[in-house]
Write a protein that holds these residues in place. Structure first.
Motif, mmCIF file in Angstrom:
data_model
loop_
_atom_site.group_PDB
_atom_site.id
_atom_site.type_symbol
_atom_site.label_atom_id
_atom_site.label_comp_id
_atom_site.label_asym_id
_atom_site.label_seq_id
_atom_site.Cartn_x
_atom_site.Cartn_y
_atom_site.Cartn_z
ATOM 1 N N LEU A 48 0.868 -1.176 0.000
ATOM 2 C CA LEU A 48 0.000 0.000 0.000
ATOM 3 C C LEU A 48 0.899 1.219 0.000
ATOM 4 O O LEU A 48 1.785 1.352 0.842
ATOM 5 C CB LEU A 48 -0.902 0.006 1.241
ATOM 6 C CG LEU A 48 -1.747 1.269 1.471
ATOM 7 C CD1 LEU A 48 -2.784 1.431 0.362
ATOM 8 C CD2 LEU A 48 -2.419 1.229 2.842
ATOM 9 N N LEU A 49 0.673 2.123 -0.986
ATOM 10 C CA LEU A 49 1.483 3.328 -1.113
ATOM 11 C C LEU A 49 0.626 4.556 -0.889
ATOM 12 O O LEU A 49 -0.484 4.652 -1.437
ATOM 13 C CB LEU A 49 2.124 3.408 -2.504
ATOM 14 C CG LEU A 49 2.970 2.231 -2.973
ATOM 15 C CD1 LEU A 49 2.142 1.303 -3.847
ATOM 16 C CD2 LEU A 49 4.184 2.712 -3.748
ATOM 17 N N MET A 50 1.115 5.499 -0.094
ATOM 18 C CA MET A 50 0.432 6.772 0.135
ATOM 19 C C MET A 50 1.464 7.886 -0.002
ATOM 20 O O MET A 50 2.545 7.817 0.589
ATOM 21 C CB MET A 50 -0.216 6.802 1.512
ATOM 22 C CG MET A 50 -1.353 5.797 1.684
ATOM 23 S SD MET A 50 -2.059 5.823 3.352
ATOM 24 C CE MET A 50 -0.707 5.085 4.294
ATOM 25 N N ALA A 51 1.134 8.896 -0.821
ATOM 26 C CA ALA A 51 2.102 9.957 -1.111
ATOM 27 C C ALA A 51 1.475 11.320 -0.962
ATOM 28 O O ALA A 51 0.313 11.536 -1.338
ATOM 29 C CB ALA A 51 2.667 9.787 -2.523
ATOM 30 N N ALA A 52 2.249 12.256 -0.398
ATOM 31 C CA ALA A 52 1.896 13.674 -0.390
ATOM 32 C C ALA A 52 2.701 14.337 -1.480
ATOM 33 O O ALA A 52 3.929 14.262 -1.489
ATOM 34 C CB ALA A 52 2.205 14.288 0.976
ATOM 35 N N GLY A 53 2.012 14.979 -2.437
ATOM 36 C CA GLY A 53 2.681 15.493 -3.620
ATOM 37 C C GLY A 53 3.237 16.889 -3.451
ATOM 38 O O GLY A 53 2.924 17.624 -2.514
ATOM 39 N N ALA A 54 4.086 17.256 -4.411
ATOM 40 C CA ALA A 54 4.662 18.598 -4.487
ATOM 41 C C ALA A 54 4.779 18.971 -5.956
ATOM 42 O O ALA A 54 4.684 18.120 -6.834
ATOM 43 C CB ALA A 54 6.033 18.637 -3.809
ATOM 44 N N GLY A 55 4.975 20.259 -6.217
ATOM 45 C CA GLY A 55 5.098 20.702 -7.599
ATOM 46 C C GLY A 55 3.822 20.416 -8.385
ATOM 47 O O GLY A 55 2.721 20.783 -7.977
ATOM 48 N N GLU A 56 3.971 19.718 -9.516
ATOM 49 C CA GLU A 56 2.826 19.384 -10.344
ATOM 50 C C GLU A 56 2.117 18.112 -9.897
ATOM 51 O O GLU A 56 1.104 17.720 -10.482
ATOM 52 C CB GLU A 56 3.274 19.219 -11.800
ATOM 53 C CG GLU A 56 3.866 20.489 -12.402
ATOM 54 C CD GLU A 56 4.307 20.287 -13.828
ATOM 55 O OE1 GLU A 56 4.196 19.135 -14.318
ATOM 56 O OE2 GLU A 56 4.763 21.264 -14.469
ATOM 57 N N GLY A 57 2.629 17.454 -8.877
ATOM 58 C CA GLY A 57 2.003 16.238 -8.377
ATOM 59 C C GLY A 57 0.756 16.540 -7.567
ATOM 60 O O GLY A 57 0.586 17.643 -7.036
ATOM 61 N N PRO A 58 -0.159 15.574 -7.452
ATOM 62 C CA PRO A 58 -1.373 15.776 -6.658
ATOM 63 C C PRO A 58 -1.038 15.942 -5.177
ATOM 64 O O PRO A 58 -0.022 15.434 -4.695
ATOM 65 C CB PRO A 58 -2.175 14.500 -6.919
ATOM 66 C CG PRO A 58 -1.157 13.475 -7.295
ATOM 67 C CD PRO A 58 -0.090 14.222 -8.042
ATOM 68 N N ASP A 59 -1.903 16.657 -4.457
ATOM 69 C CA ASP A 59 -1.659 16.868 -3.031
ATOM 70 C C ASP A 59 -1.603 15.554 -2.268
ATOM 71 O O ASP A 59 -0.835 15.405 -1.314
ATOM 72 C CB ASP A 59 -2.752 17.767 -2.447
ATOM 73 C CG ASP A 59 -2.671 19.186 -2.988
ATOM 74 O OD1 ASP A 59 -1.580 19.578 -3.436
ATOM 75 O OD2 ASP A 59 -3.706 19.884 -2.985
ATOM 76 N N PHE A 60 -2.453 14.603 -2.687
ATOM 77 C CA PHE A 60 -2.462 13.287 -2.032
ATOM 78 C C PHE A 60 -2.776 12.229 -3.071
ATOM 79 O O PHE A 60 -3.620 12.426 -3.952
ATOM 80 C CB PHE A 60 -3.510 13.234 -0.913
ATOM 81 C CG PHE A 60 -3.647 11.869 -0.291
ATOM 82 C CD1 PHE A 60 -2.718 11.423 0.638
ATOM 83 C CD2 PHE A 60 -4.688 11.018 -0.663
ATOM 84 C CE1 PHE A 60 -2.834 10.157 1.201
ATOM 85 C CE2 PHE A 60 -4.804 9.755 -0.100
ATOM 86 C CZ PHE A 60 -3.873 9.317 0.832
ATOM 87 N N SER A 61 -2.093 11.119 -3.001
ATOM 88 C CA SER A 61 -2.369 9.991 -3.888
ATOM 89 C C SER A 61 -2.088 8.703 -3.133
ATOM 90 O O SER A 61 -1.301 8.678 -2.182
ATOM 91 C CB SER A 61 -1.511 10.061 -5.161
ATOM 92 O OG SER A 61 -0.128 10.011 -4.834
#
Length: 397
Positions: A48-61
């Motif tokens: 299970l992967l959870m990411a907080a984005g930066a730049g052009e990435g989504p805020d949360f994925s």
């Protein structure tokens, strides 16, 4: 993290049936009959992967992935052995991120259901004929070079990155002929197909020679490879590598590869080299590894991994809390722009053959602390990730 759209391959389903048939029947007569017969092993990773984005990435994925590496081995009469391996991947949420984390972004993809995308890729498919002093390997296989622990510059056919510690290294289609004139000496010649599988004119074929010698506490390896002319490299590309390791009080390793293109004139920029050491403390409970990398702008390391700096430093520490629990920290640093990517992990083995791992990766750079606009290569803006948390269950069978 960079994300690429998933492309659906019309031939994915037939490839699945082919792979299933290949690994399904041990009694079909496809392989030689023997007392050992066809054997299987493999690894299943569910994460299970959870990411907080930066730049052009989504805020949360987030994304869920299940990836299996299935391996088969069978004797070929009395003269050789067959080896095969297939990767099966099912992912949802952020499948492109999940596939890239395994190094499988180029795998053919087919839709297998409403809530997941599936991918399949041949990883190994080759045979080996081995005598007392001679050995022949041919097919889709891995041809490793060098003794580097984290970077491995001379391993140019199978580049690896410490930022993707779980990535399975891809194989190459080719052949390798090895001779063992003495127990501690190995001589090697090899040839690999071009990277472009549709190239039928011999452009980009790699031909090489190598040698390896072992002593009690030291080993040395040499390598030369020539890549036939293609595109702008009208005179071909030359590669020469050297690697050495020694086991003294401290484990030492050095690995280098020079890539030369007479047309482009790579010069000193064609050099990539690493040097590292490792040591065990506290009666074996604490293991520490450090490795420095120099990557020239025209080197194979920079070209294969997309590196833009010249100087990198990796430090890894792993502490065994008990026989079933470990904690580790991998620290990757770009020294020129002061960007960092620490990866903190905790590992626990609740059952034999099953390991649970929780890891967190937090890209850092100078802008994150000072707001001066200096976005580093390993920082959040460039990687489009402020934090990546992964929970993984690994099962071996």
């Amino acid at each position: 993290m960079n994300r690429q759209p998933i492309k659906h391959a019309a031939g994915g389903l037939p490839v699945l049936f082919l792979a299933a048939a290949l690994f399904a029947g041990s009694g079909t007569g496809l392989f030689a009959q023997s007392e050992k017969g066809l054997s299987f092993s493999g690894v299943l990773d569910t994460r299970l992967l959870m990411a907080a984005g930066a730049g052009e990435g989504p805020d949360f994925s987030m994304g869920l992935e299940s990836a299996a590496n299935l391996r088969a081995q069978a004797p070929l009469r009395e003269w050789g052995t067959f080896y095969g391996a297939v990767n099966f991947i099912a992912a949802t949420g952020t499948p492109a991120l999940a596939l890239t984390s395994l190094g499988q972004s180029g795998a053919p993809v087919f839709l297998g259901g409403e809530n997941y995308a599936g991918a399949i890729e041949l990883e190994r498919l080759y045979f080996r004929v081995k005598g007392e002093v001679l050995q022949l390997d041919a097919g889709l296989m891995r041809l490793p070079f060098g003794y580097g622990n984290l970077w491995g510059p001379s391993d140019f056919l199978n580049p690896r990155s410490p930022l993707l510690p779980d990535a399975r290294l891809r194989g190459v289609l080719g052949a390798a002929f090895a001779a063992y004139p003495a127990g501690d000496l190995k001589l090697l010649s090899f040839a690999t197909a071009p990277k472009d599988p549709l190239n039928a004119e011999g452009e980009g074929v790699i031909l090489g020679l190598g040698g390896e010698r072992h002593w009690g506490k030291a080993s040395v390896q040499g390598l030369y490879a020539y890549e036939t002319p293609q595109g702008q490299s009208s005179q071909g590309v030359h590669r020469a590598g050297f690697s050495v390791k020694a086991d003294a009080e401290v484990g030492l390793v050095a690995d280098m590869l020079y890539t030369g293109d007479p047309v482009k004139g790579t010069g000193a920029g064609g050099l990539s080299a690493s040097a590292g050491l490792d040591y065990t403390f506290l009666d074996g409970y604490l293991y520490v590894l450090a490795e420095y990398l120099y990557s020239g702008a025209a080197s194979s390391t920079a070209g294969s991994l997309g590196l833009t700096q010249r100087h990198y430093l990796n430090i890894m520490g792993q502490y065994s809390i008990d026989d079933y629990t470990k904690a580790s920290l991998v620290f990757v640093a770009g020294l020129e722009d002061a960007s960092f990517s620490p990866i903190l992990s905790a590992e626990y083995e609740p059952l034999q053959g099953m390991v649970l791992t929780l890891s967190a990766q937090v890209p850092l750079d100078r802008d994150l602390f000072s707001g001066d606009g200096n976005h580093g290569e390993l920082g959040p803006e460039r990687t489009q990730t402020r934090a990546l948390v992964t929970l993984k269950a690994r099962v071996r069978f």
